[in-house]
Motif scaffolding. Structure first.
Motif, PDB file in Angstrom:
ATOM      1  N   THR A  61     -37.911  30.889 -21.648  1.00 49.61           N
ATOM      2  CA  THR A  61     -38.139  32.361 -21.559  1.00 49.61           C
ATOM      3  C   THR A  61     -38.077  32.855 -20.053  1.00 49.61           C
ATOM      4  O   THR A  61     -37.665  34.066 -19.930  1.00 49.61           O
ATOM      5  CB  THR A  61     -39.617  32.675 -22.093  1.00 49.61           C
ATOM      6  N   LYS A  62     -38.159  31.839 -19.182  1.00 53.68           N
ATOM      7  CA  LYS A  62     -38.124  32.532 -17.735  1.00 53.68           C
ATOM      8  C   LYS A  62     -36.734  31.804 -17.338  1.00 53.68           C
ATOM      9  O   LYS A  62     -35.922  32.456 -16.503  1.00 53.68           O
ATOM     10  CB  LYS A  62     -39.364  31.818 -16.894  1.00 53.68           C
ATOM     11  N   SER A  87     -34.041  31.352 -18.855  1.00 53.23           N
ATOM     12  CA  SER A  87     -32.639  32.102 -19.084  1.00 53.23           C
ATOM     13  C   SER A  87     -32.166  32.828 -18.053  1.00 53.23           C
ATOM     14  O   SER A  87     -31.080  33.012 -17.417  1.00 53.23           O
ATOM     15  CB  SER A  87     -32.880  32.648 -20.226  1.00 53.23           C
ATOM     16  N   GLY A  88     -33.220  33.723 -17.515  1.00 47.61           N
ATOM     17  CA  GLY A  88     -32.895  34.782 -16.598  1.00 47.61           C
ATOM     18  C   GLY A  88     -32.699  34.198 -15.065  1.00 47.61           C
ATOM     19  O   GLY A  88     -32.120  34.819 -14.287  1.00 47.61           O
ATOM     20  N   ALA A 136     -37.109  31.902 -26.685  1.00 47.95           N
ATOM     21  CA  ALA A 136     -36.323  32.414 -25.857  1.00 47.95           C
ATOM     22  C   ALA A 136     -35.033  33.150 -26.242  1.00 47.95           C
ATOM     23  O   ALA A 136     -34.324  33.518 -25.386  1.00 47.95           O
ATOM     24  CB  ALA A 136     -36.170  31.602 -24.660  1.00 47.95           C
ATOM     25  N   LYS A 188     -34.216  35.936 -27.710  1.00 49.03           N
ATOM     26  CA  LYS A 188     -33.845  37.453 -26.994  1.00 49.03           C
ATOM     27  C   LYS A 188     -33.557  36.950 -25.678  1.00 49.03           C
ATOM     28  O   LYS A 188     -32.499  37.667 -25.124  1.00 49.03           O
ATOM     29  CB  LYS A 188     -34.863  38.153 -27.219  1.00 49.03           C
ATOM     30  N   GLU A 189     -34.085  36.387 -24.720  1.00 51.15           N
ATOM     31  CA  GLU A 189     -33.777  36.222 -23.288  1.00 51.15           C
ATOM     32  C   GLU A 189     -32.426  35.508 -23.194  1.00 51.15           C
ATOM     33  O   GLU A 189     -31.545  36.054 -22.243  1.00 51.15           O
ATOM     34  CB  GLU A 189     -34.867  35.445 -22.561  1.00 51.15           C
ATOM     35  N   LYS A 237     -29.728  37.970 -23.939  1.00 47.14           N
ATOM     36  CA  LYS A 237     -29.784  39.147 -23.020  1.00 47.14           C
ATOM     37  C   LYS A 237     -28.637  38.826 -21.803  1.00 47.14           C
ATOM     38  O   LYS A 237     -28.188  39.607 -21.280  1.00 47.14           O
ATOM     39  CB  LYS A 237     -31.169  39.737 -22.859  1.00 47.14           C
ATOM     40  N   CYS A 238     -28.914  37.569 -21.549  1.00 44.29           N
ATOM     41  CA  CYS A 238     -28.326  37.044 -20.287  1.00 44.29           C
ATOM     42  C   CYS A 238     -26.980  36.445 -20.531  1.00 44.29           C
ATOM     43  O   CYS A 238     -26.344  35.643 -19.803  1.00 44.29           O
ATOM     44  CB  CYS A 238     -29.161  35.883 -19.772  1.00 44.29           C
TER      45      CYS A 238
END
Length: 264
Positions: A199-200, A202-203, A230, A232-233, A236-237
Motif C-alpha cells: 500500500t505504501k 507502490s508509490g 494495494a 488500487k495503489e 494508480k502508479c
C-alpha cells in the motif's frame, strides 16, 4: 558475551555457497565478515542473526538475482535502484554488468554501505542518501528539463528560477546531505527487501521505473494479501500484472517470496 568474530555461521564451509553465488562468492565473503563483525554493534542485524548471515541476509537477498536478470535481459541499460538498502549490495556483487543505485535515508547506514562498496571493490554501485520520493522528484525533474534550458534554478528542492525565455524551471533536487541527486533516467528494475507493505511501497517504487520496467521485491508470506490490499495503489502508479512467486534460496533451505509488478 561472545565476540562476533567467534561466532560460526552454519553455512561457512558449505559447498552450497559456491553453487548459488558463483563468482560473487569472494566479494560476498568480505561482506559476510563485515556484517558478522559489525552488524549487531552498528544496529544492522539482531543478535540471533549472527550465526545465520549466509542464509538470512545473503542467500535470501541473492534470490532476486534471476528475476532481475530476466527483467533486464533485453534492455540496453541494466539499471537497478534498491530502495532501503536491503538486497541491493548482494545483487550488485552477483550482477557486475548491472548498475546499482542504493537509496538509503539513514546516515549511519549510508556510511556503512559506502565502506562495504569500497571493501568489496564494487565498481557498479552508487549509494545515495535520500528518500524514495526525492529520487522520484529528481527523475521527474530531469525528464521535464530534457530538450530545454535549465536556466538559473536555485539549489533548493522544489525551487527554481527562470530561463532566458522567462519560463520557470525547477532547481535540482537535493539529497539529505544537500547534494544534487544525479538520477536522470527511470530505472529498468527497482528492488527492495522488508521495507513496507505494498500500500505504501507502490508509490515509493513504481514511479521510479521506466516503461516496461519491473519491481522485484522480497516479501514475507503475506505477499499475495498485500497485492490484494494495494490493487488500487498499484494501478494508480502504472503497475500491471502483480504476482508472487516462490524463489529458491539454496538446496535444502526454505524458499522465499518474490513479489513482482511490471510498469506499463
Amino acid at each position: 558475551m561472545v565476540p562476533m568474530s567467534d561466532v560460526t555461521d552454519e553455512l561457512d564451509d558449505s559447498p552450497m555457497l559456491e553453487e548459488v553465488l558463483g563468482d560473487a562468492l569472494g566479494k560476498l565473503r568480505v561482506f559476510h565478515a563485515k556484517l558478522a563483525e559489525e552488524g549487531e554493534p552498528r544496529g544492522l542485524i539482531g543478535p540471533r542473526d549472527v550465526g545465520i548471515i549466509w542464509e538470512r541476509h545473503i542467500l535470501n537477498s541473492a534470490a532476486i538475482v534471476p528475476f532481475v536478470k530476466e527483467a533486464t535481459a533485453k534492455k540496453q541499460f541494466k539499471t537497478v535502484a534498491d530502495i532501503g538498502s536491503g538486497a541491493g549490495i548482494v545483487a550488485a556483487a552477483c550482477l557486475p554488468d548491472h548498475r546499482f543505485t542504493l537509496v538509503e535515508p539513514m546516515e549511519r547506514r549510508v556510511e556503512w554501505l559506502n565502506e562495504c562498496v569500497a571493501d568489496m571493490e564494487l565498481n557498479n554501485v552508487t549509494v545515495v542518501r535520500a528518500r524514495a520520493n526525492e529520487m522520484i522528484e529528481a527523475i521527474a525533474g530531469a525528464a521535464g528539463a530534457q530538450g530545454g534550458n535549465r536556466g538559473n534554478g536555485s539549489a533548493r528542492n522544489g525551487k527554481g528560477g527562470k530561463n532566458g525565455r522567462g519560463v520557470a524551471v525547477r532547481g535540482p533536487v537535493l539529497d539529505l546531505d544537500g547534494k544534487p541527486i544525479q538520477a536522470k533516467h527511470p530505472f529498468a528494475v527497482v528492488t527492495c527487501r522488508a521495507v513496507a507493505p505494498m500500500t505504501k511501497l507502490s508509490g515509493w517504487t513504481l514511479p521510479l521505473l521506466e516503461r516496461g520496467g519491473r519491481l522485484v521485491a522480497l516479501k514475507g508470506r503475506s505477499a499475495q494479501e498485500e497485492i490484494e490490499k494495494a490493487s488500487k495503489e498499484i494501478a494508480k502508479c502504472g503497475g500491471i500484472r502483480p504476482r508472487v512467486v516462490d524463489a529458491e534460496v539454496g538446496p535444502g533451505l526454505e524458499s522465499t517470496h518474490v513479489l513482482m509488478v511490471d510498469k506499463k
